[in-house]
Design a protein around this motif. Sequence first.
Motif, mmCIF file in Angstrom:
data_model
loop_
_atom_site.group_PDB
_atom_site.id
_atom_site.type_symbol
_atom_site.label_atom_id
_atom_site.label_comp_id
_atom_site.label_asym_id
_atom_site.label_seq_id
_atom_site.Cartn_x
_atom_site.Cartn_y
_atom_site.Cartn_z
ATOM 1 N N UNK A 88 0.861 -1.189 0.000
ATOM 2 C CA UNK A 88 0.000 0.000 0.000
ATOM 3 C C UNK A 88 0.888 1.227 0.000
ATOM 4 N N UNK A 89 0.440 2.263 -0.701
ATOM 5 C CA UNK A 89 1.186 3.510 -0.712
ATOM 6 C C UNK A 89 1.308 4.046 0.715
ATOM 7 N N UNK A 90 2.491 4.415 1.098
ATOM 8 C CA UNK A 90 2.689 4.985 2.451
ATOM 9 C C UNK A 90 1.811 6.217 2.633
ATOM 10 N N UNK A 91 1.718 7.027 1.564
ATOM 11 C CA UNK A 91 0.933 8.257 1.681
ATOM 12 C C UNK A 91 -0.542 7.958 1.930
ATOM 13 N N UNK A 92 -1.013 6.902 1.248
ATOM 14 C CA UNK A 92 -2.422 6.512 1.442
ATOM 15 C C UNK A 92 -2.653 6.053 2.887
ATOM 16 N N UNK A 93 -1.668 5.273 3.363
ATOM 17 C CA UNK A 93 -1.789 4.800 4.753
ATOM 18 C C UNK A 93 -1.855 5.995 5.706
ATOM 19 N N UNK A 94 -1.009 6.988 5.464
ATOM 20 C CA UNK A 94 -1.002 8.162 6.330
ATOM 21 C C UNK A 94 -2.308 8.943 6.217
ATOM 22 N N UNK A 95 -2.800 9.028 4.983
ATOM 23 C CA UNK A 95 -4.066 9.736 4.810
ATOM 24 C C UNK A 95 -5.195 9.043 5.562
ATOM 25 N N UNK A 96 -5.131 7.713 5.563
ATOM 26 C CA UNK A 96 -6.161 6.955 6.266
ATOM 27 C C UNK A 96 -6.092 7.206 7.775
ATOM 28 N N UNK A 97 -4.852 7.304 8.267
ATOM 29 C CA UNK A 97 -4.703 7.595 9.699
ATOM 30 C C UNK A 97 -5.108 9.024 9.984
ATOM 31 N N UNK A 98 -5.036 9.858 8.911
ATOM 32 C CA UNK A 98 -5.478 11.242 9.056
ATOM 33 C C UNK A 98 -4.333 12.200 9.264
ATOM 34 N N UNK A 99 -3.874 12.781 8.190
ATOM 35 C CA UNK A 99 -2.833 13.791 8.347
ATOM 36 C C UNK A 99 -3.473 15.065 8.892
ATOM 37 N N UNK A 100 -2.713 15.765 9.699
ATOM 38 C CA UNK A 100 -3.269 16.947 10.363
ATOM 39 C C UNK A 100 -2.433 18.163 10.028
ATOM 40 N N UNK A 101 -2.772 18.850 8.966
ATOM 41 C CA UNK A 101 -2.020 20.070 8.672
ATOM 42 C C UNK A 101 -2.427 21.174 9.632
ATOM 43 N N UNK A 102 -1.459 22.000 10.017
ATOM 44 C CA UNK A 102 -1.758 23.096 10.928
ATOM 45 C C UNK A 102 -2.146 24.310 10.110
ATOM 46 N N UNK A 103 -3.372 24.752 10.248
ATOM 47 C CA UNK A 103 -3.871 25.827 9.390
ATOM 48 C C UNK A 103 -3.154 27.146 9.609
ATOM 49 N N UNK A 104 -2.406 27.241 10.719
ATOM 50 C CA UNK A 104 -1.689 28.497 10.961
ATOM 51 C C UNK A 104 -0.452 28.630 10.084
ATOM 52 N N UNK A 105 -0.063 27.552 9.513
ATOM 53 C CA UNK A 105 1.129 27.607 8.660
ATOM 54 C C UNK A 105 0.746 27.281 7.226
ATOM 55 N N UNK A 106 1.283 28.024 6.346
ATOM 56 C CA UNK A 106 0.997 27.787 4.941
ATOM 57 C C UNK A 106 1.690 26.505 4.522
ATOM 58 N N UNK A 107 0.926 25.666 3.822
ATOM 59 C CA UNK A 107 1.503 24.405 3.336
ATOM 60 C C UNK A 107 2.189 23.622 4.440
ATOM 61 N N UNK A 108 1.514 23.529 5.577
ATOM 62 C CA UNK A 108 2.135 22.904 6.743
ATOM 63 C C UNK A 108 2.604 21.488 6.457
ATOM 64 N N UNK A 109 1.865 20.785 5.585
ATOM 65 C CA UNK A 109 2.249 19.401 5.336
ATOM 66 C C UNK A 109 3.634 19.313 4.702
ATOM 67 N N UNK A 110 4.047 20.382 4.079
ATOM 68 C CA UNK A 110 5.374 20.333 3.444
ATOM 69 C C UNK A 110 6.483 20.464 4.484
#
Lengths: 380, 269, 427
Positions: C327-349
């Motif tokens: 399984x794609x690692x990214x998909x697995x992470x998305x399933x667990x739920x990535x949590x970007x911090x809205x206070x930072x632009x493009x926090x996931x990066x």
Amino acid sequence: MLHLAASKRLREMTLAVDLAFAASVTTVVGPSGAGKTTLLRLAAGLVRPDAGTIRLGERTLDDTARRVHMPPGERNISLVFQEYALFPHLSVAQNVAYGLAARHIRRAERQRRVSAMLERLDIAELAMERPARLSGGQRQRVALARALVLEPSALLLDEPLAALDVQTRTSVRAELREVLTNLAIPTVLVTHDYADALVFRERIVILVGGKVAQDGSHADLLAHPHTRFVADFTGVNFFEGLLDTHEPDRLARVALPGSVEIFVPAEGLVAGPIGLGLRPWDITLSTMPPSSSARNVLRGRVREVLPLGGRVRVMLAVGPECALSLVAEITPDAQASLDCREGQELYAAFKATALSVGPTERGDTLGRSDAEVEPAGSRD
Amino acid sequence: MHQLHRNTGSSLRAGAGRLLVVTLAAIQLLFIAFPLAALVLHTPLGTLWTNLQTPTATSALTLSLETTTVALLLTIAFGTPTAYLLARGTFPGRRLLDSVVDLPIVVPPAVAGVALLLAFGRQGLLGPTLNNLGIHLAFSTPAVVMAQLFVSCPFYIRSARAGFIAVDRALEDASATLGYGGWGTFRRITVPLALPSLVSGAVLTWARALGEFGATIMFAGNLMGVTQTMPLAVYLSLESGDLDGAVALSVVLVLVSLIVSLAVRLIDA
Amino acid sequence: MISKLRHSTLALLVFVSVLSPLGSNVQAANPAGHAADNGTLTVFAASSLTEAFTTIGAAFDKANNATVRFNFASSDALVTQMAQGAPADVFASANQAQMTLAQQKGLIAGTPAVFVRNRLVVIVPKDNPAHIYSLADLGRPGVNLVLAAPTVPVGKYARAAFQLMANDDAFGSDFLQRIQANIKSNEVDDKSVVAKVVLGEADAGVVYVSDLTASVTPKVQSIVVPPPFNQIAVYPIAVTKASQNAALAQKFVDYVESPAGKAVLAAQNFITTAPAGGPSSAVTITGIVSATTTLTVADLQKLPAITVKVTLRTDSGTQGTYTYTGALLYTVLQQAGLVPNSSFKNDLLRQFVTVGATDNYQATLSLAEINPDYGHQQVILAYARDGKPLAADEGAIRLIVPGDTLAGRWVSNVNSIVVGAPVGTPS
């Protein structure tokens, strides 16, 4: 003059009166629950009327139409409470001084007035005592002192003798008569015991179910009762005399005014002043000396005969000097056979057991259990 | 002969009965006194004194005294009118209010702590409002006072209410007719006559506030000098193995409670 | 008269006998409540073990027809209680220090064994009112920081972690003083710290990773304490000298250390000390994710299967060319739920993912690398090689990073995935 023209709705009935009290003693009598205490509380300002006015002389104490209500402390009306309401944590002197202190009367003046009042009521030696250590009669005097020291414009007394035991009552009744008679302010004394009313017989107001049943002197009430209740209520005989020493289990002799002697069962009684009540219909009348077991037979003359509906009231003067008043009631049939007339000589007989000591045990009167007579126990 | 037999029978029974009563009572009293004695006798007096002078102990003592005094004063200020209203008032729901006032006594202190949090905490009902007003109760000394107040004020209110009820209304009426208004009568008649109840209630309140633990640690937290009152200090000392420190503070608490209890008895007498 | 005496004696006897089964009971793992045939155990365990041990206890009861009762409290409180004579058959501590203390007091029989580890994590309330995004933010003046008391293991660990942070220049010179000023309460155990954070009273608290239970996780956000600062809490367990049922007590200890016990602990996010390099059967995803998740091979197989063809090269040379499916690692992470911090632009990066193995080997990727909108690397968690399960030395799950030359980042025996963010707030 103290004038109450007001109404107040109570739990079981509505008090509605229009009474004016002049500068003398008026007794307001009625069974328990008639509204007597409420009447006093209205006058004192402890409750507000639903409608009407209360005036004392020139001052308006209550006027519901104009939303006037003078607080109790400003009315200069003193109220002697049924159980005296002496402050237990203060001495007698402090109790009496209490109202003076409220008026910011200075200490020296306070002490002077208090001492004078205590002297006048003959309780000066009790000044330092606490109320708990006083007898009933002494407490009553302290309550009076506390009320009178303020030189009130009106005096109200709520059942002043009810808290006393039967035999103290008799002597205190006499003292009260002495103190109150010369006050020259409107004095209203409320009681359920008609015997108290007889002390101040000039004006008696009969209050039943919150309304004035009749208002007049004792003689008026006796002669012209407006209702059967009034008749029953006022027609009672009441004697004050001296009980002789006696052996228990025997009859004791009571010396009444007019050289009259009567006998009463002595059980539980102590020699000394005593008040006795006798119901009019417990008296039998006869033209000849009766031969019955009744131990009391008095000879006298008929003064007046009053037919009152279903019965006849006969007023007599009995005793060796024909000086003791007695009221008897007989049926019209009996009257027909006796043919009572004014001036007639008759014998009045009644049993020793017909006499009751301190008339009212049930708290009402010697009246028959009429629908209008309510049982004791409920506060107005 | 028959008569004699009956008499010895009943007196023997009475004797056995008395013995049973005395024995049970002795066991009960020992059960109370024994652990307390063990506490007091644990450390020699000198060591006890030293242990009481540690920063933890002095800070806890001071904090406890300050907070309980404030809690008591607030209780009297707000509780007295409450008690008077409950004693004299005739309004619908008065009996319900009576029961409500009793609740903090019945509810476990930890539950009281949670309740305070849910009401005044950051996320509690009043949280946003308090936040807007710039009031932060979390982990503060005022929070300690609030916890103490909550659990202990019912004692005062109940006692004061009973005291006021016992004051004959006729006395208050008499005072009114003699010239005193509401406050004058309250001050001269009601309070002096209710005073023993007021004082014993205040004393019980203060003692309860002094011993308060569950609601405090939950609502106010535990920080030396700010929120660590004596009971919290005792608990934490014990937890961390500092038995001596815990004992020292406990002994103070017991002695204070004893004095307080005696005082109540003497006042009532 | 005599019959009356007899009556009252009888009454007394009945009364006493009714009262005898009084036994105190803190927590019974056996809900039925009656003592089972093989006896009763009392286990004193650190608060952080509450959920795991309760589950283990129930299973143990069933399997051995016994009753296990638990007393959960902070380890230092437990030692104090045992020293004062409280009866315990087994003691499980959250640190060595308390176990050593217990040994010094003569309370322990035999040698304690370390059965599980734990790590620290910083938690903040769900709405993060104090805006704490990094460890350095904890030193910001005005933050309500809640720790356990210094004598409680997790409180001690937390303070040690802060000391390590203070030694790092990135945190600023007076970090430790600022942290000290921010400590608003010293709670009695980790659970109390959790409570304060969940209720929103504390702005932040330091607790164990194992405290992120199913009921707690939705109510908080967690901030990873990276390895340089994180403390490994070591949990020893031992049978006590005072135990009345040493044999059964030892059975319990053995059960805790068995694969069944370890599985329960692992599910509660403890670090179960598997033999170095042992096979993994599941991977746990923690860190900046919506929900801590544990996935087995079966779970991975439910996701869309991606196949990559790669050449396995190590320092020793080319090992072969294989087709890995996973399984794609990214998909697995998305399933667990990535949590970007809205206070930072493009926090996931900003965020990264560290994949760990049972022997603690780790490799880190940035989220950007594997994000389909950016690096779009086809990094997979593989469970099959050439259509068959992986080789023995690869374990059940292997990370495959197709873009890499050498296979250094192709972690075998994957058992943990941690999503994190850098220390320090970007200025």
